[in-house]
Motif scaffolding. Structure first.
Motif, short mmCIF file in Angstrom:
data_model
loop_
_atom_site.label_atom_id
_atom_site.label_comp_id
_atom_site.label_asym_id
_atom_site.label_seq_id
_atom_site.Cartn_x
_atom_site.Cartn_y
_atom_site.Cartn_z
N PHE A 178 -5.54 4.26 1.21
CA PHE A 178 -6.75 4.44 0.42
C PHE A 178 -6.54 5.18 -0.90
CE2 PHE A 178 -8.46 3.55 4.64
CZ PHE A 178 -9.45 2.62 4.33
N LYS A 179 -5.35 5.71 -1.15
CA LYS A 179 -5.12 6.41 -2.42
C LYS A 179 -5.23 5.43 -3.59
CE LYS A 179 -0.07 5.87 -2.19
NZ LYS A 179 1.22 6.57 -2.08
N GLY A 180 -5.84 5.89 -4.65
CA GLY A 180 -5.94 5.07 -5.86
C GLY A 180 -7.15 4.18 -5.94
N GLY A 181 -7.94 4.08 -4.86
CA GLY A 181 -9.13 3.26 -4.88
C GLY A 181 -8.86 1.81 -4.55
N PRO A 182 -9.92 1.01 -4.42
CA PRO A 182 -9.81 -0.37 -3.95
C PRO A 182 -8.83 -1.24 -4.71
CG PRO A 182 -12.10 0.32 -3.96
CD PRO A 182 -11.33 1.42 -4.62
N SER A 183 -8.65 -1.01 -6.00
CA SER A 183 -7.73 -1.84 -6.77
C SER A 183 -6.28 -1.65 -6.34
CB SER A 183 -7.85 -1.51 -8.27
OG SER A 183 -7.45 -0.18 -8.53
N MET A 184 -6.01 -0.57 -5.61
CA MET A 184 -4.64 -0.27 -5.18
C MET A 184 -4.37 -0.62 -3.72
SD MET A 184 -2.93 0.80 -7.73
CE MET A 184 -1.50 1.42 -6.82
N TYR A 185 -5.41 -0.99 -2.96
CA TYR A 185 -5.23 -1.17 -1.52
C TYR A 185 -4.19 -2.24 -1.19
CZ TYR A 185 -9.55 1.58 -1.00
OH TYR A 185 -10.50 2.56 -1.05
N ALA A 186 -4.25 -3.37 -1.86
CA ALA A 186 -3.30 -4.45 -1.57
C ALA A 186 -1.88 -4.01 -1.86
CB ALA A 186 -3.66 -5.70 -2.38
N SER A 187 -1.68 -3.33 -2.98
CA SER A 187 -0.35 -2.84 -3.34
C SER A 187 0.14 -1.80 -2.34
CB SER A 187 -0.38 -2.23 -4.74
OG SER A 187 0.87 -1.65 -5.08
N ASN A 188 -0.74 -0.89 -1.93
CA ASN A 188 -0.36 0.14 -0.96
C ASN A 188 0.04 -0.46 0.38
OD1 ASN A 188 -1.00 2.06 -2.90
ND2 ASN A 188 -3.04 2.49 -2.08
N ILE A 189 -0.71 -1.47 0.81
CA ILE A 189 -0.41 -2.12 2.09
C ILE A 189 0.91 -2.87 2.01
CG2 ILE A 189 -1.15 -3.98 3.65
CD1 ILE A 189 -4.05 -3.02 3.14
N LYS A 190 1.16 -3.55 0.90
CA LYS A 190 2.43 -4.26 0.73
C LYS A 190 3.60 -3.29 0.75
CE LYS A 190 0.85 -8.35 -1.80
NZ LYS A 190 0.90 -9.08 -3.10
N THR A 191 3.41 -2.14 0.13
CA THR A 191 4.48 -1.13 0.14
C THR A 191 4.79 -0.68 1.55
OG1 THR A 191 3.89 -0.34 -2.07
CG2 THR A 191 5.15 1.17 -0.66
N LEU A 192 3.75 -0.44 2.36
CA LEU A 192 3.95 0.00 3.73
C LEU A 192 4.58 -1.10 4.58
CD1 LEU A 192 0.66 1.98 4.34
CD2 LEU A 192 2.96 2.93 4.20
N LYS A 193 4.33 -2.34 4.25
CA LYS A 193 4.93 -3.46 4.97
C LYS A 193 6.38 -3.69 4.54
CE LYS A 193 0.87 -6.26 6.21
NZ LYS A 193 1.24 -6.61 7.60
N GLY A 194 6.77 -3.00 3.47
CA GLY A 194 8.13 -3.18 2.97
C GLY A 194 8.29 -4.45 2.18
N LEU A 195 7.19 -4.95 1.61
CA LEU A 195 7.22 -6.21 0.85
C LEU A 195 7.41 -5.96 -0.65
CD1 LEU A 195 4.30 -8.06 2.66
CD2 LEU A 195 6.75 -8.22 3.14
#
Length: 219
Positions: free
Chosen positions: A202-219
């Protein structure tokens, strides 16, 4: 490295916009929606109840992964299932008869999980394995978001992974607490297959959610 299930914890979301936040993480690529239920008794915080879960249910098609930090837990299982919980995870300390609780969850049609606090031993798992769909290892002491990851729990994850693999058990091995892009890979290497992440998503707000999730997935 196995791509983990990412289960954003809405405890770290904007509570004034919960429906919007759940829709946003769904569209951003989350796998499950993790909902932390706290009663101010079993843990030192109060969060949400079945009515809020019910209100959120129309906002996402994803499984609702409900972590019940309440005691006693049994009287509330039916209400949370009716509200839309797909997975319900409970602590051994939250009731007198864990086996009965897990059976009740499955009878209600949900998947059953057990939660191990940092100091909770794993020996009891041996006697409830046939009734488990998920094992959640807490890498912080439950009750509040934003805590730091407890590295000692990596050994617990490794030990449980060995036990699961030895008997070919399909249970999902989930980790919750202080998960971020610096330690998630250690959890996956230790054998975890699902990661609960709050601030890291959730850091960075909604515009960052997809990027944050991809980072956690290692993508």
């Amino acid at each position: 490295m196995t791509t983990p299930l990412i289960c954003p914890s809405i405890l770290a979301s904007d509570f004034a916009k919960l429906g919007e936040e759940v829709r946003a993480i769904t569209e951003a690529g989350a796998d499950w929606v993790h909902i932390d239920v706290m009663d101010g008794h079993f843990v030192p915080n109060i969060t949400i109840g079945p009515d809020v879960v019910k209100a959120l249910r129309p906002h996402s098609h994803l499984p609702f992964d409900v972590h019940l930090m309440i005691a006693p837990v049994d009287p509330y299982l039916e209400a949370f299932r009716a509200a839309g919980a797909d997975i319900m995870s409970v602590h051994p300390e939250s009731g007198a008869h864990l086996h009965r609780t897990l059976r009740q969850i499955r009878t209600l049609g949900a998947k059953a999980g057990v939660v191990l606090n940092p100091a909770t031993p794993i020996e009891g798992l041996e006697w409830i394995m046939d009734d488990l769909d998920l094992i959640l290892v807490m890498s912080v002491n439950p009750g509040f978001g934003g805590q730091s990851f407890i590295d000692d729990q990596l050994r617990k994850i490794e030990t449980i992974r060995v036990k699961l693999d030895r008997v070919g058990h399909p249970a999902i091995l989930q980790v919750d607490g202080g998960v971020n892009d610096k330690n998630y890979h250690k959890c996956i290497a230790a054998g975890a297959t699902a990661m609960v992440a709050g601030t890291a998503v959730f850091k960075g707000g909604p515009s960052m959610y997809a990027s944050n999730i991809k980072t956690l997935k290692g993508l």
